[in-house]
Design a protein around this motif. Sequence first.
Motif, short mmCIF file in Angstrom:
data_model
loop_
_atom_site.label_atom_id
_atom_site.label_comp_id
_atom_site.label_asym_id
_atom_site.label_seq_id
_atom_site.Cartn_x
_atom_site.Cartn_y
_atom_site.Cartn_z
N LEU A 7 0.84 -1.19 0.00
CA LEU A 7 0.00 0.00 0.00
C LEU A 7 0.87 1.24 0.00
O LEU A 7 2.01 1.21 0.48
CB LEU A 7 -0.91 0.01 1.23
CG LEU A 7 -1.82 -1.20 1.44
CD1 LEU A 7 -2.67 -1.01 2.69
CD2 LEU A 7 -2.70 -1.44 0.22
N LEU A 8 0.35 2.32 -0.55
CA LEU A 8 1.04 3.61 -0.47
C LEU A 8 0.59 4.29 0.82
O LEU A 8 -0.59 4.65 0.96
CB LEU A 8 0.70 4.47 -1.68
CG LEU A 8 1.06 3.89 -3.05
CD1 LEU A 8 0.67 4.87 -4.16
CD2 LEU A 8 2.55 3.56 -3.13
N LEU A 9 1.51 4.44 1.75
CA LEU A 9 1.18 5.00 3.07
C LEU A 9 1.95 6.30 3.28
O LEU A 9 3.12 6.40 2.92
CB LEU A 9 1.52 4.00 4.17
CG LEU A 9 0.83 2.63 4.09
CD1 LEU A 9 1.29 1.73 5.22
CD2 LEU A 9 -0.68 2.78 4.09
N GLU A 10 1.29 7.27 3.88
CA GLU A 10 1.91 8.55 4.21
C GLU A 10 1.59 8.92 5.64
O GLU A 10 0.56 8.53 6.18
CB GLU A 10 1.40 9.66 3.27
CG GLU A 10 1.82 9.50 1.82
CD GLU A 10 1.31 10.65 0.95
OE1 GLU A 10 0.56 11.51 1.49
OE2 GLU A 10 1.64 10.68 -0.25
N GLU A 11 2.48 9.68 6.25
CA GLU A 11 2.24 10.19 7.60
C GLU A 11 1.73 11.62 7.49
O GLU A 11 2.32 12.45 6.79
CB GLU A 11 3.52 10.16 8.43
CG GLU A 11 4.09 8.76 8.64
CD GLU A 11 3.15 7.85 9.41
OE1 GLU A 11 2.49 8.35 10.35
OE2 GLU A 11 3.05 6.66 9.04
N HIS A 12 0.62 11.87 8.18
CA HIS A 12 0.04 13.21 8.14
C HIS A 12 -0.50 13.55 9.52
O HIS A 12 -1.44 12.91 10.02
CB HIS A 12 -1.09 13.26 7.11
CG HIS A 12 -1.73 14.62 6.99
ND1 HIS A 12 -1.08 15.70 6.42
CD2 HIS A 12 -2.95 15.07 7.38
CE1 HIS A 12 -1.88 16.75 6.47
NE2 HIS A 12 -3.02 16.39 7.04
N THR A 66 -1.17 7.68 10.16
CA THR A 66 -0.80 6.99 8.92
C THR A 66 -2.01 6.93 8.01
O THR A 66 -3.09 6.50 8.41
CB THR A 66 -0.31 5.57 9.22
OG1 THR A 66 0.79 5.61 10.12
CG2 THR A 66 0.12 4.88 7.94
N LEU A 67 -1.82 7.38 6.76
CA LEU A 67 -2.91 7.40 5.80
C LEU A 67 -2.57 6.51 4.61
O LEU A 67 -1.42 6.46 4.16
CB LEU A 67 -3.16 8.82 5.29
CG LEU A 67 -3.52 9.89 6.32
CD1 LEU A 67 -3.69 11.24 5.63
CD2 LEU A 67 -4.79 9.50 7.07
N ILE A 124 -5.01 2.85 10.26
CA ILE A 124 -4.57 3.49 9.02
C ILE A 124 -5.75 4.20 8.38
O ILE A 124 -6.74 3.56 7.99
CB ILE A 124 -3.95 2.46 8.05
CG1 ILE A 124 -2.72 1.81 8.69
CG2 ILE A 124 -3.60 3.12 6.72
CD1 ILE A 124 -2.09 0.73 7.85
N GLY A 125 -5.68 5.50 8.27
CA GLY A 125 -6.76 6.28 7.69
C GLY A 125 -6.95 5.99 6.22
O GLY A 125 -5.98 5.72 5.49
#
Length: 638
Positions: A126-131, A135-136, A364-365
């Motif tokens: 999955l493509l995960l980013e921290e915002h 974690t989104l 995970i959002g």
Amino acid sequence: MERSRDIIVIGGGHAGCEAALAAASLGVNTLLITTDITKLGVMSCNPSIGGIGKGQIVREIDALGGFTAQCTDLTTLQFRMLNRSKGAAMHSPRAQCDRDLFSLTWRRKLEGAPNLAIIQDTIEELLLEEHEGKTLCVGVRSKLRGDIVAQRVILTAGTFLNGLIHVGMYHTPGGRIDESAVPRLTAQLVAHGVKAARFKTGTSPRIDLRTIDLDVCRIQAGDIEGGHFSYSTTCPSPLPQRPCYITETNPETHAILRANLNRSPLFQHVIQGRGPRYCPSIEDKIHIFADKGSHPIFLEPENSEGNTVYINGFSTSLPYDVQEEGLHSIRGLEEAHIIRPGYAIEYDYFDPLQLEHSLASKVIGGLYIAGQLNGTTGYEEAAAQGLLAGINAAHTLLGRTPIVLRRSEAYIGVMIDDLVTKGVDEPYRMFTSRAEHRLSLREDNADERLYQLSLAIGLRSKEALEKTATKYETVTALAHYLTQLSLTPEMVNEYLLAQGGTPLPQAIKAHKLLLRPEVKLASLLPHIPTTAFDKSTLSAEIVHSAETRIKYASYIEKEEQESEQTLKIDTIHIPDTLDYTTLESISIEGRQKLRQHRPKTLGEAKQIPGIKPSDLKAILIAMRSFVPRGTVEGTEDK
């Protein structure tokens, strides 16, 4: 890079198909990614839909606007209403289906759906980013197309995450036989706080119909009048109807299997995942029920024209030669040719306690998880979760409130609430006994129960909703008419005597006469005046619904009172000296788990996976010998 999408659905099983169709039908740009486009909605195990508790779920899927019921009706080879000898709340529809046509029908439906694209590919991560400390999930990385961006991702990977197939001591990675497993996705999610564990399931050998001696097997025919799942279905199945057959194992079969348990990956502890309690392998059965000399075997056709037969009741991971020898010891299967051996499969699942009731991840959002990944077993349970995940993912993008079903509204609500509040320690399967409101949650009234939600969701057509509204207006009017109508002995005594009942000494209201078990509204109608209705417009469905409403009214009222009482008893202390082994009214599973967890209160007992509302009542009754009368407010004389 593939262009961005609103929603990506990973996996084309029963959960993925319902999720993708629901999201796309709500007008959201959706992409379904599957490893094999020819196996959309494939029946990996037995070729049937429905059963106890499961049939009710399929009716609810249909009432909410899902496709599983319609797909079943288009591919039915045999329909049976189970538990006809019991009350209407226990009636459960079940259909044998053409396995190949079922999958093809799903594919045609999805390929024709607006706002939906399908690609064949494998998701590597999955493509995960921290915002802002959260974690989104913002998309996926596929093997062939690279990164695909999306606002929401629905993960419905079934048994494919680190799937490991077992046939005897032969083991190979796979999500299904001859299909590759997905190896790295679990590790990525675990690294970001998602809890994972292993479960195990299995399937039976397939054999050639032409090599079965059907003359020595018992025929299991479908209902003569047929039947259907979808409320929109008006015609019988277009396929020729086919019977199933029944035979059974015997002491020789059991001896063959026992002699080879040293070659069983299950008994040699090669398989570590916990399997489904209520669908054990044949080697498990002969171990758990060692006193039984036989177990039933159901021979189920997989298609309308071919010769492949599924052996229901013989799920196994034993080596091929042992499977063959064991089958050849069974009456009617002495010459059976195995087309494909049975196998077991271990796979990863994620802790459903980390999900919202909407099936959105708490960790995970933007990520939703549905189906077997949440610890359930069965096509029906998976499809229902997929439908709700697809609806709710779309609703968040459309600015709408997520749909959360209450336990009093639907079996789907019971299932999801069980998953996200109790968790699972073995594969979860729906049963009617899990529902406190099962008298209300019948297979015949799902469209009525979920009518308002259907309006809010918007998946069912205006015409279908108008038809449902008209139907239940007529049901209500008919039921009310019967509460007002007086029946004289002259009107009905001849009928009552013909039914084996006691004749009336005086007039009685029609609804009270219907409380007699031998009286059925369909057969009573010709003997009573219905000037308020054109009898030709009273369909069998309407007549059945009106009768059931009348017969069940007092029981439902009592059920509601008991449910209210149950909510008040969570803090009641359970004595340490209570011996659960003596409580025979509690299931074996319930007694085992109560002995293991030793809950201090009824509230704690309620949270144990597998503990049913009826088990709590049994505990409360048993506690009367420990608690002086009157000391537990509201429990005396209940």
